[in-house]
Enzyme design. Structure first.
Site, PDB file in Angstrom:
ATOM      1  CB  ILE A  17     -10.875   0.736  -9.403  1.00 25.59           C
ATOM      2  CG1 ILE A  17     -11.983   1.591  -8.756  1.00 25.59           C
ATOM      3  CG2 ILE A  17     -11.103  -0.744  -9.150  1.00 25.59           C
ATOM      4  CD1 ILE A  17     -13.324   1.468  -9.441  1.00 25.59           C
TER       5      ILE A  17
ATOM      6  CG  HIS B 156      -1.915   9.169  -5.016  1.00 32.95           C
ATOM      7  ND1 HIS B 156      -3.113   8.695  -5.482  1.00 32.95           N
ATOM      8  CD2 HIS B 156      -0.959   8.488  -5.709  1.00 32.95           C
ATOM      9  CE1 HIS B 156      -2.890   7.781  -6.418  1.00 32.95           C
ATOM     10  NE2 HIS B 156      -1.586   7.634  -6.566  1.00 32.95           N
TER      11      HIS B 156
END
Length: 363
Positions: A129, A252
């Site tokens: 999330i 990331h």
């Protein structure tokens, strides 16, 4: 598909199969893409210290994550918008994960709904999330995931703003309407200039997110919480202090801050800070089973695979994803055997030599 023998070959097939805009979206990194390249190259500077005359007639790659058994320490990282790669999207990826007996972390930005993924096959899966400025949107998605049988929440913490991804800017990358958010928030942006994904992220993501918000997340779910996007000892200690259930060492996929360190180079720093109190996972740059072994030797409990999964999906759908996972598992099994490690527990720090150790040995 039998002729495909490694992840790089799947990447080439994906490049041929995808429109340039979508391939660049999946493949690209931030700015100069230094970290993007370094994520892969840093693994290649780690050498093995194999042990011989060990009985490796039976290799057991199995392990567990948060108590859930998996066939090997290879899980599926959260990556966005799988329907841009294949019409069946995350459902195809989820079925491949189930067939390989591993855990898929479904992206908050998935193109199939949480419920569609959950009903597609019987498997353990986690939900990644972001925290939106509208906390009620994030809360609703978390509660839906809990109801649909997801087993953990993975909170991404390295996106107060979206990194500068120049390919997406040039291509005017679209941000499609995502089904999870229909009736909640519009995610669709078709820009005249710049990246639509960046425009959406700027409007939606909460840049005020801080460590105190772990408490807020705990207040809305009973599921275990992992934090994804840590690269330092200091943040690892804060994560443990905040009571999280696991850490993903991640930059990331090199899509955020260019010149961040390659994840494999800071893994030990985080592992030493955590001292075994919670699981530490790693993503970024894993392209071979040898990379999986190196990450485990440096203290990771498992690795997450991102881009290679999308390459397999784009090239050959569900079967492509399964093939990518099976190839990595096969390479990992061979590496265990040739290193003298019949089980995961036998993989130790003594089985690898890092670049720093090599340099020190020459002084």
């Amino acid at each position: 598909m039998d002729q495909i023998v490694n992840v790089d070959e799947f990447q080439e097939l994906a490049k041929q199969a995808l429109p340039k805009m979508y391939y660049d979206f999946y493949n690209g990194g931030a700015e100069d893409q230094h970290t993007l390249n370094e994520n892969v190259q840093a693994f290649r500077r780690i050498m093995f210290r194999p042990r011989v005359l060990v009985d490796v007639s039976n290799i057991d790659m199995s392990t567990s994550m948060l108590g859930y058994p998996i066939s090997a320490p290879i899980m599926i990282a959260p990556t966005a918008m799988h329907k841009l790669a294949h019409p069946k999207g995350e459902i195809a990826t989820a079925k491949a994960a189930a067939a390989c007996n591993t855990i898929m972390i479904v992206s908050f930005m998935s193109t199939c709904t949480i419920e569609e993924v959950a009903s597609s096959c019987n498997a353990v899966r986690f939900l990644q999330i972001y925290v939106y400025k509208r906390r009620d949107v994030t809360a609703q998605i978390v509660k839906r995931a809990e109801k649909a049988g997801f087993k953990a929440i993975v909170l991404t913490v390295d996106v107060p703003r979206l990194g500068r991804r120049e390919a997406d800017i040039k291509n005017k990358m679209i941000s499609p309407q995502l089904k999870n958010f229909e009736g909640l928030v519009s995610t669709e942006v078709r820009p005249n200039e710049g990246s639509g994904v960046e425009a959406f992220a700027s409007s939606a993501f909460d840049a005020s997110l801080s460590w105190k918000d772990i408490e807020w997340l705990r207040s809305i779910t009973k599921l275990p919480i992992l934090v994804k996007g840590l690269l330092t000892r200091e943040d690892a200690l804060k994560a443990v202090e905040a009571g999280v259930d696991g850490i993903v060492v991640s930059n990331h996929g090199a899509r955020q801050l260019d010149y961040s360190p390659a994840t494999i180079t800071v893994l030990e720093e985080v592992v030493h800070a955590v001292k075994g109190r919670i699981p530490v996972l790693l993503d970024g740059g894993v392209r071979r089973g040898t990379d999986v072994f190196k990450a485990l030797a440096l203290g990771a409990q498992a690795v997450l695979i991102g881009r290679p999964i999308v390459y397999g999906l784009a090239a050959k759908g569900e079967d492509g994803v399964k093939k990518v996972i099976d190839m990595l598992k096969n390479e990992f099994e061979i590496t265990m055997a040739l290193s003298g490690c019949p089980t995961i527990d036998d993989v130790t720090r003594n089985h690898v030599r890092t670049e720093n150790e090599r340099i020190k040995s020459m002084l």
